[in-house]
Design a protein around this motif. Structure first.
Motif, mmCIF file in Angstrom:
data_model
loop_
_atom_site.group_PDB
_atom_site.id
_atom_site.type_symbol
_atom_site.label_atom_id
_atom_site.label_comp_id
_atom_site.label_asym_id
_atom_site.label_seq_id
_atom_site.Cartn_x
_atom_site.Cartn_y
_atom_site.Cartn_z
ATOM 1 N N ASN A 1 0.178 2.953 -0.265
ATOM 2 C CA ASN A 1 -0.533 4.220 -0.421
ATOM 3 C C ASN A 1 -2.038 4.037 -0.226
ATOM 4 O OD1 ASN A 1 1.711 6.094 -1.765
ATOM 5 N ND2 ASN A 1 1.878 4.056 -2.656
ATOM 6 N N ASN B 1 3.848 7.214 -3.292
ATOM 7 C CA ASN B 1 5.214 6.898 -2.874
ATOM 8 C C ASN B 1 5.454 5.429 -3.193
ATOM 9 O OD1 ASN B 1 7.491 6.056 -1.342
ATOM 10 N ND2 ASN B 1 7.234 7.807 0.031
ATOM 11 N N ILE C 1 -2.676 9.687 1.027
ATOM 12 C CA ILE C 1 -2.474 10.699 -0.020
ATOM 13 C C ILE C 1 -3.840 11.252 -0.445
ATOM 14 C CG2 ILE C 1 -0.292 9.749 -0.881
ATOM 15 C CD1 ILE C 1 -1.832 8.365 -3.127
ATOM 16 N N THR D 1 -8.441 6.894 5.300
ATOM 17 C CA THR D 1 -7.501 6.521 6.359
ATOM 18 C C THR D 1 -8.231 6.103 7.637
ATOM 19 O OG1 THR D 1 -5.922 8.105 5.445
ATOM 20 C CG2 THR D 1 -5.494 7.316 7.668
ATOM 21 N N PRO E 1 2.045 0.041 8.372
ATOM 22 C CA PRO E 1 2.082 1.486 8.083
ATOM 23 C C PRO E 1 1.422 1.823 6.747
ATOM 24 C CG PRO E 1 4.280 0.510 7.903
ATOM 25 C CD PRO E 1 3.383 -0.564 8.411
ATOM 26 N N ILE E 2 0.569 2.830 6.760
ATOM 27 C CA ILE E 2 -0.156 3.263 5.560
ATOM 28 C C ILE E 2 0.198 4.714 5.262
ATOM 29 C CG2 ILE E 2 -2.460 3.660 4.565
ATOM 30 C CD1 ILE E 2 -2.000 0.723 4.970
ATOM 31 N N HIS E 3 0.448 5.013 3.996
ATOM 32 C CA HIS E 3 0.795 6.367 3.557
ATOM 33 C C HIS E 3 -0.440 7.014 2.932
ATOM 34 C CE1 HIS E 3 3.066 9.661 1.849
ATOM 35 N NE2 HIS E 3 2.811 9.285 0.610
ATOM 36 N N LYS F 1 5.995 2.768 -0.377
ATOM 37 C CA LYS F 1 5.024 2.635 0.716
ATOM 38 C C LYS F 1 3.688 2.063 0.235
ATOM 39 C CE LYS F 1 6.997 6.308 3.560
ATOM 40 N NZ LYS F 1 6.781 7.586 4.252
ATOM 41 N N GLN G 1 0.734 11.916 -5.718
ATOM 42 C CA GLN G 1 1.539 11.864 -4.491
ATOM 43 C C GLN G 1 2.013 10.448 -4.138
ATOM 44 O OE1 GLN G 1 -1.392 13.434 -1.806
ATOM 45 N NE2 GLN G 1 -0.923 15.566 -2.245
ATOM 46 N N THR H 1 3.618 -1.284 -6.475
ATOM 47 C CA THR H 1 3.232 -0.133 -5.660
ATOM 48 C C THR H 1 1.727 -0.211 -5.436
ATOM 49 O OG1 THR H 1 4.968 1.252 -6.628
ATOM 50 C CG2 THR H 1 3.143 2.387 -5.537
#
Length: 344
Positions: A76, A71, A64, A45, A60-62, A74, A69, A38
């Motif tokens: 992160n 994930n 937080i 961002t 794709p970036i998640h 994903k 938080q 992970t």
């Protein structure tokens, strides 16, 4: 997937104007990477989005705002600043150095707090990162000051591990820095690392000579005969398989390094020049000897190619897998040594 099954990798994004974010994004373009770990990037961002757009990379970036938080399915990105930051690809600026330091400091904080399991660092610019808070020659010294243990920089591939007796110091200071105490300390750190981090039960270590031709019996220099050789002999008497000193040119030219599990060079370029000639682009920098695991790619900020989508991510990729493997090996070693009766 449950957290207990995944290794959380904290990633400092390095110099904002270099290739660090590019090699991070390229590494995680392959979604299968998330099967192994992970990732948690420490940055903002907006900065990462700027790089994605400039490089035309769709990863794709998640985003937080708290480590809680995360994930596990994903990539992160923990947002650690909100202000607008100027990105000038390919340029060494105080701003890019300042935010590289912020990323590193927060990543190390979470490493110490065990909210991330290992640390993977993207390249920094050693000049622009300097400040009151970061007054170190590089990552290795900063980590030693902030984590427990005595560090040893090891540049490695599957077939070659080179550690440095002296690190980021001027060449004029090398000879006076080579003492029996320092040699013993670095041999001990490498030996312990080879056992606990690489699973080698009886490692063989070579020590390189300081002077050309090992000093030619004092004609070129006396350090090898008066300091290095007697110290190696003393270490051997404790049962460790340590050999040398070896003249560096012949040692690499004849491929003698293939007979050893680890090699200790007396100074930076003596070890890193042959290493990079043999392995550049696939090598990994591992900081051994510390309470926590940190790896990085074997290259710098790459300002000359920043923003051009030319950076090769293989070394960063290798650094990621090396960190994961060392984490597993060290965990297994600690588990076994808790009960020595289980070890035959």
């Amino acid at each position: 997937m449950d957290k207990s099954d995944k290794i959380i990798v904290g990633i400092s994004i390095g110099d904002l104007n270099g290739i660090g974010i590019e090699v991070i994004l390229k590494t995680f373009q392959d979604k299968r990477m998330l099967d192994f770990c992970t990732p948690v990037l420490f940055g903002a961002t907006k900065v990462v989005s700027y790089h994605k757009k400039a490089l035309n990379l769709d990863v794709p970036i998640h985003g937080i705002t708290s480590i809680s938080q995360v994930n596990h399915a994903k990539i992160n990105l923990l947002n650690i600043w909100k202000e607008e930051v100027s990105v000038e690809l390919g340029k060494a600026t105080k701003v890019s150095g300042e935010y590289a330091a912020k990323s590193l400091a927060l990543a190390v904080k979470h490493l110490k707090e065990k909210t991330v399991d290992v640390l993977l660092t993207a390249p920094i610019n050693k000049e622009t990162i300097q400040s009151e808070d970061f007054n170190f020659p590089g990552h290795t010294e900063y980590l030693e000051a902030n984590l427990e243990g005595k560090s040893l920089m090891i540049l490695m591939t599957d077939k070659l591990r080179i550690g440095l007796i002296t690190g980021h110091i001027p060449i004029s200071k090398v000879a006076e820095s080579i003492t029996p105490k320092l040699i013993k300390e670095k041999v001990s750190t490498m030996y312990t690392s080879l056992v606990q981090d690489f699973g080698i039960s009886k490692p063989k270590i070579a020590v390189l000579a300081l002077n050309p031709h090992c000093g030619d019996k004092g004609v070129i220099g006396k350090e090898d005969d008066e300091i290095i050789r007697p110290t190696i002999q003393e270490i051997k008497e404790t049962g460790k398989l340590v050999y040398g000193p070896y003249a560096a040119d012949g040692f690499f030219g004849s491929e003698t390094y293939k007979q050893f599990d680890g090699v200790l060079a007396t100074y930076h370029d003596q070890g890193l020049a042959p290493f990079k000639a043999l392995s550049f682009g696939s090598g990994v920098n591992f900081t051994a000897g510390l309470s926590d695991i940190r790896t990085s790619p074997d290259h710098g900020t790459g300002f000359d190619i920043a923003g051009k989508n030319m950076a090769n991510a293989s070394s960063f990729n290798e650094a990621l897998f090396t960190a994961l493997q060392i984490f597993k090996t060290r965990k297994e070693y600690k588990s076994l040594t808790k009960n020595p009766l289980l070890i035959k």
